[in-house]
Design a protein around this motif. Structure first.
Motif, PDB file in Angstrom:
ATOM      1  N   UNK A 190       0.844  -1.179   0.000  1.00 25.01           N
ATOM      2  CA  UNK A 190       0.000   0.000   0.000  1.00 25.01           C
ATOM      3  C   UNK A 190       0.886   1.236   0.000  1.00 25.01           C
ATOM      4  N   UNK A 191       0.447   2.289  -0.695  1.00 23.01           N
ATOM      5  CA  UNK A 191       1.224   3.524  -0.722  1.00 23.01           C
ATOM      6  C   UNK A 191       0.998   4.340   0.548  1.00 23.01           C
ATOM      7  N   UNK A 192      -0.243   4.371   1.031  1.00 19.82           N
ATOM      8  CA  UNK A 192      -0.576   5.173   2.193  1.00 19.82           C
ATOM      9  C   UNK A 192      -1.145   4.273   3.278  1.00 19.82           C
ATOM     10  N   UNK A 193      -1.009   4.713   4.534  1.00 14.28           N
ATOM     11  CA  UNK A 193      -1.594   3.980   5.642  1.00 14.28           C
ATOM     12  C   UNK A 193      -0.746   2.820   6.102  1.00 14.28           C
ATOM     13  N   UNK A 194      -1.207   2.159   7.170  1.00 14.99           N
ATOM     14  CA  UNK A 194      -0.447   1.079   7.773  1.00 14.99           C
ATOM     15  C   UNK A 194      -0.667  -0.241   7.070  1.00 14.99           C
ATOM     16  N   UNK A 195       0.073  -1.255   7.524  1.00 11.30           N
ATOM     17  CA  UNK A 195      -0.074  -2.597   6.977  1.00 11.30           C
ATOM     18  C   UNK A 195      -0.808  -3.471   7.981  1.00 11.30           C
ATOM     19  N   UNK A 196      -1.021  -4.710   7.622  1.00 11.98           N
ATOM     20  CA  UNK A 196      -1.806  -5.628   8.450  1.00 11.98           C
ATOM     21  C   UNK A 196      -1.065  -5.955   9.752  1.00 11.98           C
ATOM     22  N   UNK A 197      -1.729  -5.812  10.916  1.00 12.66           N
ATOM     23  CA  UNK A 197      -1.064  -6.133  12.183  1.00 12.66           C
ATOM     24  C   UNK A 197      -0.758  -7.621  12.352  1.00 12.66           C
ATOM     25  N   UNK A 198      -1.376  -8.463  11.529  1.00 12.07           N
ATOM     26  CA  UNK A 198      -1.094  -9.902  11.613  1.00 12.07           C
ATOM     27  C   UNK A 198       0.160 -10.290  10.854  1.00 12.07           C
ATOM     28  N   UNK A 199       0.693  -9.356  10.058  1.00 10.98           N
ATOM     29  CA  UNK A 199       1.863  -9.641   9.247  1.00 10.98           C
ATOM     30  C   UNK A 199       3.098  -9.713  10.134  1.00 10.98           C
ATOM     31  N   UNK A 200       4.014 -10.594   9.781  1.00 15.77           N
ATOM     32  CA  UNK A 200       5.178 -10.868  10.617  1.00 15.77           C
ATOM     33  C   UNK A 200       6.099  -9.663  10.789  1.00 15.77           C
ATOM     34  N   UNK A 201       5.987  -8.695   9.901  1.00 13.04           N
ATOM     35  CA  UNK A 201       6.810  -7.489  10.005  1.00 13.04           C
ATOM     36  C   UNK A 201       6.653  -6.851  11.378  1.00 13.04           C
ATOM     37  N   UNK A 202       5.457  -6.885  11.934  1.00 14.01           N
ATOM     38  CA  UNK A 202       5.202  -6.210  13.206  1.00 14.01           C
ATOM     39  C   UNK A 202       5.601  -7.068  14.408  1.00 14.01           C
ATOM     40  N   UNK A 203       5.329  -8.351  14.360  1.00 19.99           N
ATOM     41  CA  UNK A 203       5.673  -9.210  15.495  1.00 19.99           C
ATOM     42  C   UNK A 203       7.172  -9.420  15.622  1.00 19.99           C
ATOM     43  N   UNK A 204       7.934  -9.197  14.548  1.00 24.66           N
ATOM     44  CA  UNK A 204       9.391  -9.392  14.603  1.00 24.66           C
ATOM     45  C   UNK A 204      10.063  -8.412  15.550  1.00 24.66           C
ATOM     46  N   UNK A 205       9.445  -7.283  15.849  1.00 19.89           N
ATOM     47  CA  UNK A 205      10.034  -6.326  16.780  1.00 19.89           C
ATOM     48  C   UNK A 205      10.194  -6.919  18.176  1.00 19.89           C
ATOM     49  N   UNK A 206       9.377  -7.943  18.483  1.00 29.01           N
ATOM     50  CA  UNK A 206       9.417  -8.537  19.825  1.00 29.01           C
ATOM     51  C   UNK A 206      10.635  -9.427  20.041  1.00 29.01           C
ATOM     52  N   UNK A 207      11.319  -9.815  18.967  1.00 30.79           N
ATOM     53  CA  UNK A 207      12.455 -10.744  19.089  1.00 30.79           C
ATOM     54  C   UNK A 207      13.644 -10.227  18.283  1.00 30.79           C
ATOM     55  N   UNK A 208      14.304  -9.147  18.728  1.00 23.54           N
ATOM     56  CA  UNK A 208      15.428  -8.578  17.972  1.00 23.54           C
ATOM     57  C   UNK A 208      16.520  -9.610  17.717  1.00 23.54           C
ATOM     58  N   UNK A 209      17.042  -9.608  16.493  1.00 27.66           N
ATOM     59  CA  UNK A 209      18.131 -10.515  16.140  1.00 27.66           C
ATOM     60  C   UNK A 209      17.684 -11.894  15.716  1.00 27.66           C
TER      61      UNK A 209
ATOM     62  N   UNK B 238      13.756  -5.597   9.068  1.00 28.58           N
ATOM     63  CA  UNK B 238      14.032  -5.862   7.654  1.00 28.58           C
ATOM     64  C   UNK B 238      13.272  -7.131   7.290  1.00 28.58           C
ATOM     65  N   UNK B 239      12.409  -7.033   6.304  1.00 26.02           N
ATOM     66  CA  UNK B 239      11.580  -8.170   5.908  1.00 26.02           C
ATOM     67  C   UNK B 239      11.762  -8.455   4.430  1.00 26.02           C
TER      68      UNK B 239
END
Length: 467
Positions: free
Chosen positions: A337-356, A394-395
């Motif tokens: 998408x060009x504008x707005x957020x992405x899906x909260x179920x996508x792994x891009x967001x949950x990856x912040x919980x496990x750095x590295x 980085x995804x």
């Protein structure tokens, strides 16, 4: 969103290359009426005809996949869902027809961007100095996207630099520093550099690198400097052809192209493709082999789209915890998408919980198109004590058809492991999503005081009526 039929793609490519329907049918050895049926998706394309198409149109099979049409369809759907337009939802058939006409699709999208810009100006969105906020980064992203993040002339320039470095017979970082010194009279100094990571002083011939930079980032900055000195002509040719609309867009494009060369110098095309296939695109293994960072390796993998020697087509994304996307490339045809957020179920967001840690997900869009995605959170060094460290995810991802080629698919049941995601909450029709932040724009809410649903918003499945 539905997949774009191949017939419309064939018609677009035929017209772009100046073939009449009759002349093209003769080259294919079929009747004009049969070609007409193919272009209107009323006949299947046989394997033999498919190979004739790629040969005559001088494209590979990926170009016939309808990726461009799907991307236009996503962006057009987003534009037509703009609440300020107050129009009825546009049917899929009309979206597909417009997406198959690239000039018209680009014109509509340009008009929508102009409308968005006009709204911002009328709302008085300006900097304290009074200067209007512009978005040259979007212009540059579109340019890289249009070229599938691959530039043959820059690959040639990088290979020429790499060959000279290899001839030195020393390690890459040392070879870079030595070439800068011997060929350009430039001294590299590493030390404290408050407020900057790299400073080049052309007068004193000094390249200063911050001691806060990791070793692999220092190598990248030296490769960037070498590209600036030895491949500027190749870069300027591309910038001139691109015709940027502003000075800022031109400079961002110039820097992006120099970064491209720097990455290609550190990871030469043939060596990188060979190693990637050997290690099944294990990013951490490639960082060790080439002495680059995780992000650098991911970015380079997204550029391996040389005709006749293509790697797995990946999309590449870098996002911060607020959901801001600072880098985005999609050789895989993922519909960003060009504008707005992405899906909260996508792994891009949950990856912040496990750095590295690399996290993997088989993400399925509402049209059943499925992507093997992997993401890792990367934490940088804060500028000083007390400041929060910069964190990005980085995804990367590819179509599920390429999953067996990628090591991150190991252990996944590709038939059952998929997780349903959407493009964004406002564009997603999924009824049972507990992570939904907003109701879909195109549907009317279904409000019932006597019932509490698992999803925060219940809505009717048919489109909302015109207001």
């Amino acid at each position: 969103m539905s997949k774009a039929p191949i017939g419309k793609t064939i018609r677009r490519l035929r017209m772009e290359q100046g073939y009449t329907q009759q002349g093209f049918a003769q080259k294919l050895g079929i009747s004009t009426s049969y070609l007409n049926l193919v272009e209107h998706d009323q006949r299947n394309v046989t394997a033999s005809l498919l190979f004739k198409l790629t040969d005559i149109l001088k494209v590979d099979l990926a170009a016939l996949s309808g990726v461009q049409e799907r991307e236009y369809e996503v962006l057009l759907r987003e534009a037509f869902s703009d609440p300020s337009l107050s129009i009825e939802p546009v049917p899929d058939s009309e979206l597909q027809a417009l997406a198959a006409a690239p000039n018209a699709a680009r014109a509509v999208l340009a008009l929508h961007r102009a409308l968005a810009g006009a709204r911002e100006e009328s709302s008085g969105i300006t900097l304290p100095s009074g200067r209007k906020i512009l978005l040259p980064n979007e212009e540059v992203r579109d340019f890289f996207h249009a070229h599938e993040n691959h530039f043959p002339s820059l690959e040639v320039a990088a290979e020429q630099i790499s060959a000279k470095l290899d001839a030195a017979g020393v390690g890459t970082s040392h070879a870079l520093a030595e070439r800068l010194r011997r060929e350009h009279g430039l001294v590299v100094r590493v030390g404290a550099l408050p407020g900057a990571l790299r400073i080049y002083d052309a007068t004193t011939r000094m390249l200063s690198l911050s001691e806060d930079l990791p070793r692999e980032s220092r190598g990248f900055q030296m490769a960037f400097q070498l590209a600036l000195l030895e491949a500027r002509e190749a870069v300027e040719e591309i910038v001139e052809r691109a015709e940027p609309t502003s000075r800022d867009a031109a400079e961002l494009l110039r820097i992006g192209l120099l970064n491209y060369i720097a990455g290609a110098v550190l990871m030469p095309y043939e060596a990188t493709l060979s190693a990637a296939r050997e290690r099944r695109y294990d990013v951490e293994a490639l960082t060790a082999r080439f002495g680059v960072s995780y992000e650098q390796a991911c970015h380079r993998l997204s550029t391996l789209q040389r005709p006749g020697a293509r790697g797995v087509p990946f999309f590449f994304l870098r996002a911060d915890p607020a959901g801001n996307v600072s880098k985005r490339f999609s050789a895989a045809g993922f519909p960003f998408m060009r504008y707005g957020g992405t899906c909260p179920r996508w792994i891009v967001h949950s990856a912040f919980a496990t750095p590295g840690q690399i996290r993997v997900q088989l993400a399925q869009l509402s049209d059943k198109e499925t992507f093997l995605c992997f993401a890792r959170a990367i934490t940088g060094r804060p500028a000083r004590w007390g400041e929060p460290p910069p964190v990005h995810v980085v995804a990367m991802g590819c179509d599920v058809s390429h999953a067996p080629e990628v090591v991150y698919s190991d252990g996944l049941n590709l038939a059952t492991a998929s997780v349903g995601i959407g493009l964004s909450c406002r564009m997603c029709d999924r009824q049972d999503c507990r992570s939904r932040a907003f109701p879909p724009i195109a549907h009317r809410l279904k409000l019932d005081p006597g019932r509490t649903s698992a999803s925060p918003y219940s809505f009717e499945t048919h489109p909302a009526p015109k207001r």
